[in-house]
Enzyme design. Structure first.
Site, PDB file in Angstrom:
ATOM      1  NE  ARG A 115      33.528  63.058  54.551  1.00  0.00           N
ATOM      2  CZ  ARG A 115      34.550  62.506  53.914  1.00  0.00           C
ATOM      3  NH1 ARG A 115      35.390  61.743  54.556  1.00  0.00           N
ATOM      4  NH2 ARG A 115      34.736  62.702  52.619  1.00  0.00           N
ATOM      5  CG  HIS A 151      38.451  62.454  39.804  1.00  0.00           C
ATOM      6  ND1 HIS A 151      39.555  63.193  39.431  1.00  0.00           N
ATOM      7  CD2 HIS A 151      37.675  62.358  38.693  1.00  0.00           C
ATOM      8  CE1 HIS A 151      39.436  63.528  38.155  1.00  0.00           C
ATOM      9  NE2 HIS A 151      38.302  63.028  37.682  1.00  0.00           N
ATOM     10  CG  HIS A 162      44.295  64.956  47.194  1.00  0.00           C
ATOM     11  ND1 HIS A 162      42.986  65.321  46.937  1.00  0.00           N
ATOM     12  CD2 HIS A 162      44.403  64.874  48.538  1.00  0.00           C
ATOM     13  CE1 HIS A 162      42.349  65.445  48.097  1.00  0.00           C
ATOM     14  NE2 HIS A 162      43.180  65.169  49.086  1.00  0.00           N
ATOM     15  CE  LYS A 219      33.273  68.830  45.127  1.00  0.00           C
ATOM     16  NZ  LYS A 219      33.726  68.037  46.250  1.00  0.00           N
ATOM     17  N   GLY A 229      34.401  61.642  44.151  1.00  0.00           N
ATOM     18  CA  GLY A 229      34.834  61.741  42.764  1.00  0.00           C
ATOM     19  C   GLY A 229      33.702  61.699  41.747  1.00  0.00           C
TER      20      GLY A 229
HETATM   21  P1  ADP Z   1      37.947  60.672  52.146  1.00  0.00           P
HETATM   22  O1  ADP Z   1      37.305  60.348  53.429  1.00  0.00           O
HETATM   23  O2  ADP Z   1      39.396  60.621  52.200  1.00  0.00           O
HETATM   24  O3  ADP Z   1      37.442  61.916  51.473  1.00  0.00           O
HETATM   25  P2  ADP Z   1      36.359  59.188  50.438  1.00  0.00           P
HETATM   26  O4  ADP Z   1      35.734  60.416  49.902  1.00  0.00           O
HETATM   27  O5  ADP Z   1      36.666  58.097  49.486  1.00  0.00           O
HETATM   28  O6  ADP Z   1      37.703  59.500  51.157  1.00  0.00           O
HETATM   29  O7  ADP Z   1      35.509  58.598  51.676  1.00  0.00           O
HETATM   30  C1  ADP Z   1      34.202  58.823  51.827  1.00  0.00           C
HETATM   31  C2  ADP Z   1      33.512  57.797  51.021  1.00  0.00           C
HETATM   32  O8  ADP Z   1      33.577  56.540  51.694  1.00  0.00           O
HETATM   33  C3  ADP Z   1      32.064  58.036  50.826  1.00  0.00           C
HETATM   34  O9  ADP Z   1      31.831  58.933  49.788  1.00  0.00           O
HETATM   35  C4  ADP Z   1      31.563  56.636  50.510  1.00  0.00           C
HETATM   36  O10 ADP Z   1      31.675  56.302  49.149  1.00  0.00           O
HETATM   37  C5  ADP Z   1      32.494  55.747  51.275  1.00  0.00           C
HETATM   38  N1  ADP Z   1      31.868  55.210  52.480  1.00  0.00           N
HETATM   39  C6  ADP Z   1      30.814  55.659  53.117  1.00  0.00           C
HETATM   40  N2  ADP Z   1      30.539  54.945  54.198  1.00  0.00           N
HETATM   41  C7  ADP Z   1      31.467  53.985  54.252  1.00  0.00           C
HETATM   42  C8  ADP Z   1      31.745  52.927  55.150  1.00  0.00           C
HETATM   43  N3  ADP Z   1      31.041  52.740  56.257  1.00  0.00           N
HETATM   44  N4  ADP Z   1      32.782  52.122  54.903  1.00  0.00           N
HETATM   45  C9  ADP Z   1      33.544  52.334  53.844  1.00  0.00           C
HETATM   46  N5  ADP Z   1      33.325  53.322  52.969  1.00  0.00           N
HETATM   47  C10 ADP Z   1      32.308  54.146  53.151  1.00  0.00           C
HETATM   48  P1  ADP Z   2      35.319  64.983  45.931  1.00  0.00           P
HETATM   49  O1  ADP Z   2      34.288  65.704  46.729  1.00  0.00           O
HETATM   50  O2  ADP Z   2      34.730  64.007  45.005  1.00  0.00           O
HETATM   51  O3  ADP Z   2      36.410  64.454  46.805  1.00  0.00           O
HETATM   52  P2  ADP Z   2      37.291  66.938  45.031  1.00  0.00           P
HETATM   53  O4  ADP Z   2      36.970  68.341  44.642  1.00  0.00           O
HETATM   54  O5  ADP Z   2      37.974  66.744  46.318  1.00  0.00           O
HETATM   55  O6  ADP Z   2      35.947  66.117  44.966  1.00  0.00           O
HETATM   56  O7  ADP Z   2      38.141  66.303  43.864  1.00  0.00           O
HETATM   57  C1  ADP Z   2      38.463  64.934  43.843  1.00  0.00           C
HETATM   58  C2  ADP Z   2      39.849  64.756  43.220  1.00  0.00           C
HETATM   59  O8  ADP Z   2      39.897  65.287  41.895  1.00  0.00           O
HETATM   60  C3  ADP Z   2      40.935  65.483  43.962  1.00  0.00           C
HETATM   61  O9  ADP Z   2      41.459  64.673  44.979  1.00  0.00           O
HETATM   62  C4  ADP Z   2      41.962  65.772  42.890  1.00  0.00           C
HETATM   63  O10 ADP Z   2      42.827  64.676  42.712  1.00  0.00           O
HETATM   64  C5  ADP Z   2      41.135  65.924  41.656  1.00  0.00           C
HETATM   65  N1  ADP Z   2      40.904  67.352  41.361  1.00  0.00           N
HETATM   66  C6  ADP Z   2      39.983  68.136  41.935  1.00  0.00           C
HETATM   67  N2  ADP Z   2      40.042  69.384  41.451  1.00  0.00           N
HETATM   68  C7  ADP Z   2      41.039  69.408  40.550  1.00  0.00           C
HETATM   69  C8  ADP Z   2      41.582  70.405  39.666  1.00  0.00           C
HETATM   70  N3  ADP Z   2      41.093  71.618  39.634  1.00  0.00           N
HETATM   71  N4  ADP Z   2      42.605  70.054  38.867  1.00  0.00           N
HETATM   72  C9  ADP Z   2      43.096  68.807  38.867  1.00  0.00           C
HETATM   73  N5  ADP Z   2      42.615  67.822  39.642  1.00  0.00           N
HETATM   74  C10 ADP Z   2      41.595  68.102  40.479  1.00  0.00           C
HETATM   75 MG    MG Z   3      37.694  65.527  47.979  1.00  0.00          MG
END
Ligand code: ADP
Ligand code: ADP
Ligand code: MG
Length: 668
Positions: A299, A243, A216, A124, A173
């Site tokens: 991805r 999150h 988001h 990040k 999250g």
């Molecule tokens: P997005 O793809 O929208 O960012 P997520 O971050 O929740 O949503 O999706 C990725 C997450 O899905 C991974 O961090 C993991 O916790 C979960 N994950 C990984 N592999 C699988 C799988 N085969 N089926 C369902 N969930 C998975």
């Molecule tokens: P991850 O890799 O776990 O998905 P993100 O950086 O995408 O981490 O953050 C996960 C969620 O946290 C976001 O979808 C958003 O809802 C919330 N978030 C992230 N950054 C901020 C921020 N600066 N202020 C408020 N909410 C945030």
């Molecule tokens: Mg994210």
């Protein structure tokens, strides 16, 4: 280390994942005529993705580290099976630069960006530095290298509280803390670092201004190896818990056309900064007016179907075409937005117990037909085991319609017609969520679910006459089926069993609370149910959808019911109901564990044998029916096992305590 362009035509694809995303990828790969190779762990030998693929190879033990995350082993399997390409899905190795490089080194096409792109965008902090240079708007914050306490404290002060402390390597999250004042900062950093170290092996932190009323918003992008890069509109994923996204939709109901074009342009700029190839998502957080870049996911994402439904594009197909080295089939102005789509994630988890994951075997799996704008992306079927080793997401229910309101309506109906039993699911919670007035009105932010949790997880509703009647019918039908006895079937009411008037009392409990008594009167003449003071005539017949129709006091209703031992799950026009059948005789088997002899609880007559010697019985399976004082009671298996002996026959008059059958416990 090789680094030449990797993309080329291939015929065999290995899918390095499991669950719904592996099934999703296999579906498109097959449609394109590819041969598919699944991989699996010891826990997944019978899994759906294994059954769907042309070939499947065991990776290793259940633990992800020993199977789905084992880079060497996945590469070795790809080589052995003659796979030429690898699709990583999401999660697991999908954002591992090391894995992308290992594929290239082994002469395999990695369906995704290059290792260098993953490395640049995977952190990040690193990606924020790149975006800063490219002029993409960022959340104000600190993403420098220095990690000492003084620097972090100083920058947090400068940004102004509340701030968000985030693991640079984070995902899902995790490794993230909201800090509201300077006094909380040090402790939050320590705990976020600890979590990040454990989850990602990297505890570097960045600090961001915590955006107020955050929403988001993210943009799907895809690039090819010829320098073409497209944005496929945005998704809104503001409904989150800790999150983590729960419900996602496209397009965002928050943006107008100008804002939409602005965020898509920012996303294209972000992806262009690394000459991105493959499918990816640029994530932003919005304060309702402006959007700020937070991270890029290199991805395919869980929520990609909503984009597919509004654009008519198969993203997996496009990923594969890009991996073949082809040009993207459309140009930016040929991408059009049609209607609205919304997705809900179905998890094996208990919303009433702090969303604790639920593991076990799925006994019932029912989903609506994929027509009328509904799509189901599932990774499980009836009979599948939900293992504690992996993510608890089972499936996604996705709805499309011309407008947002109609799409929500369809999703709600789709969820209502989805049943997963044997494990606890979040389906009722999802139904409550998508019908909540604030969700309809789109007056939400990412804290909505936490604030509204009480209203989204209401106490189990008390059963009405309809549910109590349906529960009785369900038990009768199950007993008739076990006996193979048409004559016993409740479908033959009224007047089934020409044996004079008889009565049978059923007691049901709902939640921790009240007991409800229902007396069934049957025999010559119409069958009736007495509930409290009410005497209700009823008839019933199976329906085409696998449930049954119950006419109670002249009102016809459709019922879907499942019985597992003493637990009844009903879906009626009044909603979902879980009832416990308190069976005083075959009864409360929990207390009888270890008791393998089935004895007559009271003097009576054996009126039906419901299982055969040698049959394997589930816990609670009916064995025989005893008539005691004109009341029938079914004696049931106290545990799962094999029916070893039956020591009576129909018509026997038996005394109290006489042994009637013997069950041998299943070896466990
Ligand atoms: P997005 O793809 O929208 O960012 P997520 O971050 O929740 O949503 O999706 C990725 C997450 O899905 C991974 O961090 C993991 O916790 C979960 N994950 C990984 N592999 C699988 C799988 N085969 N089926 C369902 N969930 C998975
Ligand atoms: P991850 O890799 O776990 O998905 P993100 O950086 O995408 O981490 O953050 C996960 C969620 O946290 C976001 O979808 C958003 O809802 C919330 N978030 C992230 N950054 C901020 C921020 N600066 N202020 C408020 N909410 C945030
Ligand atoms: Mg994210």
């Amino acid at each position: 280390m090789k680094s030449q362009a990797q993309y080329r035509r291939f015929r065999t694809l290995l899918i390095a994942n499991r669950g719904e995303i592996a099934c999703r990828v296999i579906r498109s790969a097959k449609a394109m005529g590819l041969r598919t190779v699944a991989v699996y762990s010891e826990a997944d030998a019978e899994a759906m993705h294994v059954a769907m693929a042309d070939e499947a190879v065991l990776l290793g033990p259940a633990r992800a580290r020993d199977s789905y995350l084992n880079v060497e082993r996945v590469i070795e399997v790809a080589r052995k099976t003659g796979a030429e390409a690898v699709h990583p899905g999401y999660g697991f190795l999908s954002e591992s630069a090391e894995f992308a490089q290992a594929c290239l080194d082994a002469g395999l096409v990695f369906v995704g960006p290059t290792a260098a792109m993953i490395r640049m965008m995977g952190s990040k902090s690193g990606s924020k530095m790149l975006m800063e240079q490219a002029g993409v708007p960022l959340v104000p914050g600190y993403h420098g290298d220095a990690q000492d306490e003084a620097t972090l404290a100083q920058t947090a002060d400068k940004i102004g509280f509340p701030v968000l402390v985030k693991a640079s390597a984070g995902g899902g999250g995790r490794g993230m803390r909201i800090v509201r004042s300077a006094a909380e900062l040090a402790a939050s950093i320590v705990s976020a670092k600890r979590e990040a170290k454990a989850a990602f092996g990297d505890d570097r932190m960045l600090i961001e201004k915590f955006v107020q009323n955050p929403r988001h918003i993210e943009v799907q992008i895809i690039g090819d190896s010829h320098g073409n890069l497209l944005s496929l509109f945005e998704r809104e994923c503001t409904l989150q818990r800790r999150h983590q996204k729960v419900v996602e939709e496209a397009p965002s109901p928050t943006l107008d056309a100008t804002q939409r074009e602005r965020v898509c342009a920012a996303a294209r700029k972000a992806a262009a900064a690394v000459n991105y190839v493959g499918a990816g998502t640029i994530e932003f957080v919005s304060d309702g007016r402006d959007v700020f870049f937070i991270e890029m996911n290199t991805r395919l994402q869980v929520e990609h179907p909503v984009t597919e439904l509004i654009t008519g594009i198969d993203l997996v197909e496009w990923q594969l075409r890009v991996a073949f080295g082809e040009k993207l089939p459309l140009t930016q102005d040929q991408i059009t937005l049609n209607g609205h789509a919304i997705e809900a994630r179905v998890y094996a988890e208990n919303p009433h117990k702090n969303f604790m994951p639920s593991v076990g075997r799925i006994r019932t799996w029912r989903t609506p037909a994929e027509t009328n704008g509904l799509r189901i992306d599932a990774g499980y079927r009836a009979g599948d085991a939900v293992s504690p080793h992996y993510d608890a997401m089972l499936a996604k229910v996705i709805a499309w319609a011309p407008t947002r309101d109609e799409a929500i309506e369809r999703l709600n109906r789709g969820l209502g017609e989805t049943d997963v039993r044997g494990i606890v699911s979040n389906i009722p919670f999802l139904s409550a969520l998508v019908t909540h007035p604030d969700v309809r009105a789109n007056t939400i932010d990412t804290g909505f679910i936490e604030r509204e949790l009480k209203n989204l997880t209401p106490a189990a509703p008390a059963p009405h006459d309809l549910e109590l009647g349906a529960a009785v019918v369900t038990i009768l039908a199950e007993e008739a089926k076990a006996a193979g006895a048409e004559a016993h079937s409740p479908w033959r009411t009224p007047g089934w069993m020409p044996v004079g008037r008889r009565q049978r009392v059923f007691t049901f409990r709902h939640g921790q609370g009240a007991e409800h008594k229902v007396t069934l009167t049957y025999g010559n003449g119409p069958a009736t149910l007495s509930i409290g003071e009410r005497e209700l005539a009823f008839t019933t017949s199976p329906d085409a959808a696998g449930g049954f129709e119950l006419r109670l006091h002249g009102i016809k209703s459709h019922v879907f019911a499942v019985i597992e031992g003493h637990e009844l799950y009903l879906r009626t026009r009044n909603g979902r109901f879980d009832l416990h059948w308190v069976d005083p005789f075959g009864g409360e088997t929990e207390e009888q564990v270890g008791e393998d002899k089935i004895v007559a609880p009271l003097p009576g007559t054996v009126v039906a044998l419901l299982a055969e010697v040698g049959a394997s019985l589930e816990k609670g399976a009916p064995i025989l029916t005893l008539e005691v004082m004109k009341m029938e009671q079914t004696l049931r298996a106290p545990f799962a096992g094999v029916l070893k002996a039956i020591k009576c026959k129909v018509g026997d008059i038996v005394g109290e305590g006489v042994e009637l059958a013997e069950v041998e416990p299943a070896a466990s």
